[in-house]
Design a protein around this motif. Structure first.
Motif, mmCIF file in Angstrom:
data_model
loop_
_atom_site.group_PDB
_atom_site.id
_atom_site.type_symbol
_atom_site.label_atom_id
_atom_site.label_comp_id
_atom_site.label_asym_id
_atom_site.label_seq_id
_atom_site.Cartn_x
_atom_site.Cartn_y
_atom_site.Cartn_z
ATOM 1 N N MET A 1 56.587 52.227 51.124
ATOM 2 C CA MET A 1 55.959 53.488 50.321
ATOM 3 C C MET A 1 54.693 53.635 49.899
ATOM 4 S SD MET A 1 57.370 54.651 46.577
ATOM 5 C CE MET A 1 55.989 54.023 46.030
ATOM 6 N N ASN A 2 54.441 55.415 50.688
ATOM 7 C CA ASN A 2 53.223 55.516 51.040
ATOM 8 C C ASN A 2 53.252 56.908 49.633
ATOM 9 O OD1 ASN A 2 51.475 55.017 53.023
ATOM 10 N ND2 ASN A 2 53.709 56.045 53.673
ATOM 11 N N THR A 3 52.581 57.036 48.466
ATOM 12 C CA THR A 3 52.512 57.468 47.726
ATOM 13 C C THR A 3 51.280 58.247 48.106
ATOM 14 O OG1 THR A 3 53.358 55.969 45.883
ATOM 15 C CG2 THR A 3 52.237 58.086 45.020
ATOM 16 N N TRP A 4 51.350 59.775 47.679
ATOM 17 C CA TRP A 4 50.704 60.613 47.536
ATOM 18 C C TRP A 4 50.745 61.552 46.816
ATOM 19 C CZ3 TRP A 4 50.964 63.555 53.141
ATOM 20 C CH2 TRP A 4 51.159 62.353 53.736
ATOM 21 N N ILE A 5 49.276 61.733 45.237
ATOM 22 C CA ILE A 5 48.881 62.274 44.176
ATOM 23 C C ILE A 5 47.889 63.586 44.952
ATOM 24 C CG2 ILE A 5 47.982 62.424 42.066
ATOM 25 C CD1 ILE A 5 48.887 59.346 41.519
ATOM 26 N N PHE A 6 48.616 64.724 44.970
ATOM 27 C CA PHE A 6 48.099 65.723 44.816
ATOM 28 C C PHE A 6 47.781 66.286 43.819
ATOM 29 C CE2 PHE A 6 50.078 65.464 48.878
ATOM 30 C CZ PHE A 6 49.232 65.545 50.277
ATOM 31 N N ALA A 7 46.457 66.485 43.228
ATOM 32 C CA ALA A 7 45.965 66.900 41.593
ATOM 33 C C ALA A 7 45.350 68.162 42.193
ATOM 34 C CB ALA A 7 45.132 65.407 40.979
ATOM 35 N N GLY A 8 44.763 68.469 40.975
ATOM 36 C CA GLY A 8 44.719 70.219 40.794
ATOM 37 C C GLY A 8 45.582 71.176 40.026
ATOM 38 N N LEU A 9 44.692 72.844 39.373
ATOM 39 C CA LEU A 9 45.317 72.694 38.853
ATOM 40 C C LEU A 9 45.479 74.207 39.275
ATOM 41 C CD1 LEU A 9 42.612 73.257 35.626
ATOM 42 C CD2 LEU A 9 44.995 71.876 35.934
ATOM 43 N N CYS A 10 45.283 74.586 40.951
ATOM 44 C CA CYS A 10 45.495 75.623 41.547
ATOM 45 C C CYS A 10 46.924 75.637 41.732
ATOM 46 C CB CYS A 10 45.077 76.162 42.784
ATOM 47 S SG CYS A 10 45.097 74.417 43.849
ATOM 48 N N ASP A 11 47.950 76.525 42.270
ATOM 49 C CA ASP A 11 49.330 76.580 43.075
ATOM 50 C C ASP A 11 49.475 75.953 44.813
ATOM 51 O OD1 ASP A 11 51.594 76.710 43.350
ATOM 52 O OD2 ASP A 11 52.288 79.087 43.635
ATOM 53 N N LYS A 12 50.667 74.595 44.817
ATOM 54 C CA LYS A 12 50.164 74.096 45.810
ATOM 55 C C LYS A 12 51.401 74.446 46.122
ATOM 56 C CE LYS A 12 48.079 70.038 43.158
ATOM 57 N NZ LYS A 12 48.336 70.883 41.483
ATOM 58 N N SER A 13 51.720 74.820 45.924
ATOM 59 C CA SER A 13 53.422 74.150 45.919
ATOM 60 C C SER A 13 53.754 74.548 47.125
ATOM 61 C CB SER A 13 55.020 75.550 44.707
ATOM 62 O OG SER A 13 53.984 76.816 44.919
ATOM 63 N N LEU B 1 60.611 58.796 35.172
ATOM 64 C CA LEU B 1 61.267 59.468 36.966
ATOM 65 C C LEU B 1 62.272 58.001 37.049
ATOM 66 C CD1 LEU B 1 61.354 60.559 39.250
ATOM 67 C CD2 LEU B 1 59.520 60.224 39.483
ATOM 68 N N LYS B 2 61.030 56.847 36.734
ATOM 69 C CA LYS B 2 61.367 55.654 36.911
ATOM 70 C C LYS B 2 62.617 54.126 36.594
ATOM 71 C CE LYS B 2 56.241 55.048 39.182
ATOM 72 N NZ LYS B 2 54.964 54.105 38.509
ATOM 73 N N ALA B 3 62.293 55.044 35.161
ATOM 74 C CA ALA B 3 63.730 55.400 34.345
ATOM 75 C C ALA B 3 65.123 55.450 35.004
ATOM 76 C CB ALA B 3 63.355 55.507 33.144
ATOM 77 N N TYR B 4 64.779 56.623 35.009
ATOM 78 C CA TYR B 4 65.695 57.925 35.768
ATOM 79 C C TYR B 4 66.335 56.496 37.128
ATOM 80 C CZ TYR B 4 69.354 61.386 38.305
ATOM 81 O OH TYR B 4 69.684 61.595 38.705
ATOM 82 N N PHE B 5 65.847 56.036 37.919
ATOM 83 C CA PHE B 5 66.133 55.537 39.766
ATOM 84 C C PHE B 5 66.546 54.661 38.884
ATOM 85 C CE2 PHE B 5 63.427 58.215 41.582
ATOM 86 C CZ PHE B 5 64.021 58.605 42.458
ATOM 87 N N ARG B 6 65.941 53.610 38.382
ATOM 88 C CA ARG B 6 67.076 52.262 38.261
ATOM 89 C C ARG B 6 67.866 52.510 37.137
ATOM 90 N NH1 ARG B 6 61.464 51.451 35.569
ATOM 91 N NH2 ARG B 6 62.116 51.945 33.733
ATOM 92 N N SER B 7 68.302 53.647 36.397
ATOM 93 C CA SER B 7 69.880 53.451 35.682
ATOM 94 C C SER B 7 70.447 54.131 36.630
ATOM 95 C CB SER B 7 69.214 54.640 34.179
ATOM 96 O OG SER B 7 68.870 55.884 34.974
ATOM 97 N N HIS B 8 70.240 53.899 37.818
ATOM 98 C CA HIS B 8 71.244 55.253 38.801
ATOM 99 C C HIS B 8 71.210 54.155 40.233
ATOM 100 C CE1 HIS B 8 70.732 58.776 36.371
ATOM 101 N NE2 HIS B 8 71.799 58.987 37.549
ATOM 102 N N GLY B 9 70.671 52.666 39.409
ATOM 103 C CA GLY B 9 70.747 51.784 40.739
ATOM 104 C C GLY B 9 70.035 52.534 41.956
ATOM 105 N N GLY B 10 68.822 53.088 42.264
ATOM 106 C CA GLY B 10 68.381 53.113 42.809
ATOM 107 C C GLY B 10 66.403 52.945 42.676
ATOM 108 N N ALA B 11 65.274 53.263 43.427
ATOM 109 C CA ALA B 11 64.199 52.961 42.985
ATOM 110 C C ALA B 11 63.046 53.464 43.902
ATOM 111 C CB ALA B 11 63.893 51.675 43.463
#
Length: 238
Positions: free
Chosen positions: A1-13, A72-82
């Motif tokens: 899994m690749n995790t990318w954190i895009f941090a910043g206060l501007c609208d980047k959606s 978020l991680k707890a939600y995936f665990r409760s639904h059998g995912g990760a």
């Protein structure tokens, strides 16, 4: 899994949905996590009157309504995912407490995202400085890449931005990637939001070229793979 954190206060959606669309069009499984202060993504994907959790949109999943990454991680665990079942997990991070220390430390890429507005540069710099102090050991300067969005003009130049960047407690990786922005790109953003679709074909050529440049910098994809993903994304009207 690749995790990318895009941090910043501007609208980047809009930038992040384009990146996710390209990743998905290249055959990757993708999760985009809404940790924006204004919780923007339900406006993109619809269902404002519903309780959204994990919603499929344009070939990738979007996580909305979570208070932090632990929830978020707890939600995936409760639904059998990760989260690890995804090839890529991207965070649109504005909420300072959303990601835990382990998320920052284990991220494949840390990306600082800003525009040229003085407020964003000044307040965003304070935000980033506080985050580094909170999540990293004293004296540690994490490596981050820089992404400049909605660049109407580039007369600022790298040396001008260095005046804001060099004082931050970060080691910058490479030159900033600058995404240009004009009235055609803005018009398409509005059309996409109202249509609840991602139409990419009408994006300006310069914007798409720089967007592909992000993939050259962030991934091990070759140019043919990137161009193929872009063409698939342009053909798709989802």
């Amino acid at each position: 899994m690749n995790t990318w954190i895009f941090a910043g206060l501007c609208d980047k959606s809009d930038t992040l949905v384009h990146i996710c669309k390209l990743l998905a069009s290249g055959g990757s499984s993708v999760l985009l996590v809404d940790a924006s202060e204004k919780r923007r993504y339900p406006y993109f994907i619809g269902g404002l009157g519903e309780k959204l959790c994990i919603t499929e949109f344009a070939g990738f999943d979007v996580a909305c309504g979570f208070g932090d990454s632990a929830g978020l991680k707890a939600y995936f665990r409760s639904h059998g995912g990760a989260l690890e079942h995804y090839d890529y997990v991207l965070y649109d991070l504005e909420l300072p407490d959303f990601c835990a220390k382990e998320d920052w430390l284990s991220a494949s890429e840390l990306v600082w995202v800003t525009d040229y507005e003085v407020w964003t540069l000044e307040e965003g710099g304070k935000w980033l400085s506080e985050a580094v102090l909170r999540y990293f050991d004293p004296g540690v300067r994490p490596e981050m890449k820089r992404l400049i969005v909605r660049a109407v003009e580039e007369w600022f130049g790298p040396s001008y931005l260095d005046g804001y960047f060099e004082r931050l407690p970060v080691r910058w990786k490479g030159d900033p990637v600058v995404l240009p922005w004009n009235e055609l790109d803005y018009s398409l953003k509005l059309r996409n939001e109202h249509a609840k679709r991602i139409h990419m074909k009408a994006l300006t050529r310069t914007y798409k070229k720089r967007l592909c440049g992000i993939f050259e910098t962030f991934t091990d994809w070759d140019r043919k793979q990137i161009q193929r993903a872009l063409k698939n994304a342009e053909r798709s009207q989802a």
